[in-house]
Design a protein around this motif. Structure first.
Motif, short mmCIF file in Angstrom:
data_model
loop_
_atom_site.label_atom_id
_atom_site.label_comp_id
_atom_site.label_asym_id
_atom_site.label_seq_id
_atom_site.Cartn_x
_atom_site.Cartn_y
_atom_site.Cartn_z
N ALA A 1 0.82 -1.21 0.00
CA ALA A 1 0.00 0.00 0.00
C ALA A 1 0.86 1.26 0.00
O ALA A 1 0.50 2.28 -0.60
CB ALA A 1 -0.93 -0.01 1.20
N GLU B 1 -6.12 0.14 0.37
CA GLU B 1 -6.22 -1.15 1.05
C GLU B 1 -6.03 -2.28 0.04
O GLU B 1 -6.69 -2.31 -1.00
CB GLU B 1 -7.60 -1.30 1.70
CG GLU B 1 -7.80 -2.62 2.42
CD GLU B 1 -9.20 -2.76 3.00
OE1 GLU B 1 -9.46 -3.79 3.64
OE2 GLU B 1 -10.03 -1.84 2.80
N ARG B 2 -5.12 -3.18 0.35
CA ARG B 2 -4.89 -4.31 -0.55
C ARG B 2 -6.10 -5.23 -0.54
O ARG B 2 -6.69 -5.50 0.51
CB ARG B 2 -3.65 -5.09 -0.15
CG ARG B 2 -3.35 -6.23 -1.13
CD ARG B 2 -1.90 -6.63 -1.12
NE ARG B 2 -1.61 -7.53 -2.24
CZ ARG B 2 -0.42 -7.72 -2.74
NH1 ARG B 2 0.62 -7.06 -2.26
NH2 ARG B 2 -0.22 -8.54 -3.75
N PRO C 1 -7.75 6.58 1.13
CA PRO C 1 -7.18 5.39 1.77
C PRO C 1 -6.91 4.29 0.76
O PRO C 1 -7.65 4.12 -0.21
CB PRO C 1 -8.28 4.98 2.77
CG PRO C 1 -9.53 5.60 2.25
CD PRO C 1 -9.12 6.88 1.57
N TYR D 1 -5.52 -3.04 -5.35
CA TYR D 1 -5.68 -2.20 -4.17
C TYR D 1 -6.94 -1.36 -4.32
O TYR D 1 -7.15 -0.74 -5.37
CB TYR D 1 -4.47 -1.28 -3.99
CG TYR D 1 -3.20 -2.03 -3.68
CD1 TYR D 1 -2.78 -2.20 -2.36
CD2 TYR D 1 -2.43 -2.58 -4.70
CE1 TYR D 1 -1.62 -2.91 -2.07
CE2 TYR D 1 -1.27 -3.29 -4.42
CZ TYR D 1 -0.87 -3.44 -3.10
OH TYR D 1 0.27 -4.15 -2.81
N ARG D 2 -7.75 -1.36 -3.28
CA ARG D 2 -8.92 -0.49 -3.30
C ARG D 2 -8.48 0.91 -2.91
O ARG D 2 -7.75 1.10 -1.92
CB ARG D 2 -10.00 -1.00 -2.35
CG ARG D 2 -11.32 -0.23 -2.51
CD ARG D 2 -12.48 -0.97 -1.93
NE ARG D 2 -13.74 -0.29 -2.25
CZ ARG D 2 -14.93 -0.77 -1.93
NH1 ARG D 2 -15.04 -1.93 -1.29
NH2 ARG D 2 -16.02 -0.10 -2.25
#
Length: 313
Positions: A10, A30-31, A28, A42-43
């Protein structure tokens, strides 16, 4: 198959965004847990996804998807990834990468789809076939099925003791005898298996990961019949896509070849991919055995009838 690629996290994504797309840098990261082999996902915030190819081959897909996915999306009945930006190598990361729209949904279990899901997949395949092929690139799987013979037989040999290799070899030989496609190539997704589709409420919600897309034999996308569907929904799918015996035989050969290579390659390194491949192989070999038994019974019945008639005469 894909060689081991680069490591991502990340923090790398945040550095890449800060340098190249600062408007997204504060979101943000997030994986996303994924058993895919081509991209790390990643999100990004609530609505975006960053896709970092794990190897050079996946990097080449970035430009292809950016060019063709917007065109295909207009013709398809379910959402597909919408590329928003193409990133450049930087921060020690060596390849092109992309930012796309996030699509909600879950990956289905292998060989688990309902009759309604079979209809949905068929509608997607048919819609993709209707897209204009002008200037379309060859698909990742655009070679004749016969070109896969050496690698497929090598995979069968490597799986000795893990599967019924004799039945697998017979099923593969049967597929190679299927007539070649008679019409022109069509658009295919190229890899319709559980990790590349999303479901919602048991229905097809989206199709993702178009790195294998391009022009090929329509049989290539019919691997969905074994990767996504059990027996009865598979029959519905075959009817809905209008697969004649030759196309269906090639499709089964494609599914078998892909699954054999996946199981051979990922047996110890990717348990989810290996489990899916093993299920697909099991479905195909069970079909092959059932068909062989049915043919033997038919031949026995025909021979018995002829002998009785002769004695009566």
């Amino acid at each position: 198959m894909h060689a081991e690629g680069t490591t991502t996290d990340a923090a790398l994504v945040q550095r890449l965004l800060a340098a190249q797309f600062p408007a997204w840098a504060g979101l943000p990261v997030e994986r996303v847990g994924s058993h895919g082999t081509v991209n790390a996902i990643y999100r990004l915030g609530a609505d975006l996804a960053v896709r970092l190819p794990r190897a050079e081959g996946g990097s080449r897909d970035v430009a292809t998807e950016r060019r063709w996915l917007p065109r295909l999306a207009r013709e398809l009945p379910v959402p597909v990834p919408a590329p928003l930006a193409e990133g450049s190598p930087a921060e020690g990361y060596p390849w092109s990468w992309s930012v796309c729209r996030w699509i909600d949904g879950d990956n289905p279990a292998a060989c688990s789809g309902s009759a309604e899901f079979a209809e949905d997949i068929a509608e997607f395949v048919l819609a993709l076939r209707r897209v204009d092929t002008t200037d379309g690139p060859p698909a990742y799987r655009s070679e004749p099925l016969t070109a896969r013979d050496p690698a497929t037989r090598a995979a069968i040999d490597a799986l000795d003791g893990a599967i019924d290799t004799a039945t697998a070899a017979t099923a593969w030989s049967d597929a190679l005898r299927a007539p070649a496609p008679q019409g022109p190539p069509v658009w295919v997704h190229g890899d319709l298996q559980p990790g590349n589709v999303l479901v919602s409420g048991g229905r097809l919600g989206a199709v993702i990961d178009f790195g294998c897309m391009g022009l090929s034999d329509p049989a290539v996308d019919l691997i969905a019949g074994w990767y996504l569907l059990p027996t009865e929904p598979r029959r519905i799918f075959r009817t809905r896509v209008g697969a004649d015996p030759a196309t269906w035989a090639r499709a089964r050969g494609w599914a078998l070849s892909v699954a054999l290579m996946e199981l051979s390659y990922y047996r110890t390194s990717n348990p989810v991919m290996a489990s899916t491949a093993r299920q697909v192989i099991g479905e195909i070999l069970a079909e092959a055995e059932a068909e062989a038994e049915a043919e033997a019974e038919a031949e026995a019945g025909s021979g018995s009838g002829s002998g009785s008639a002769g004695r009566a005469g």
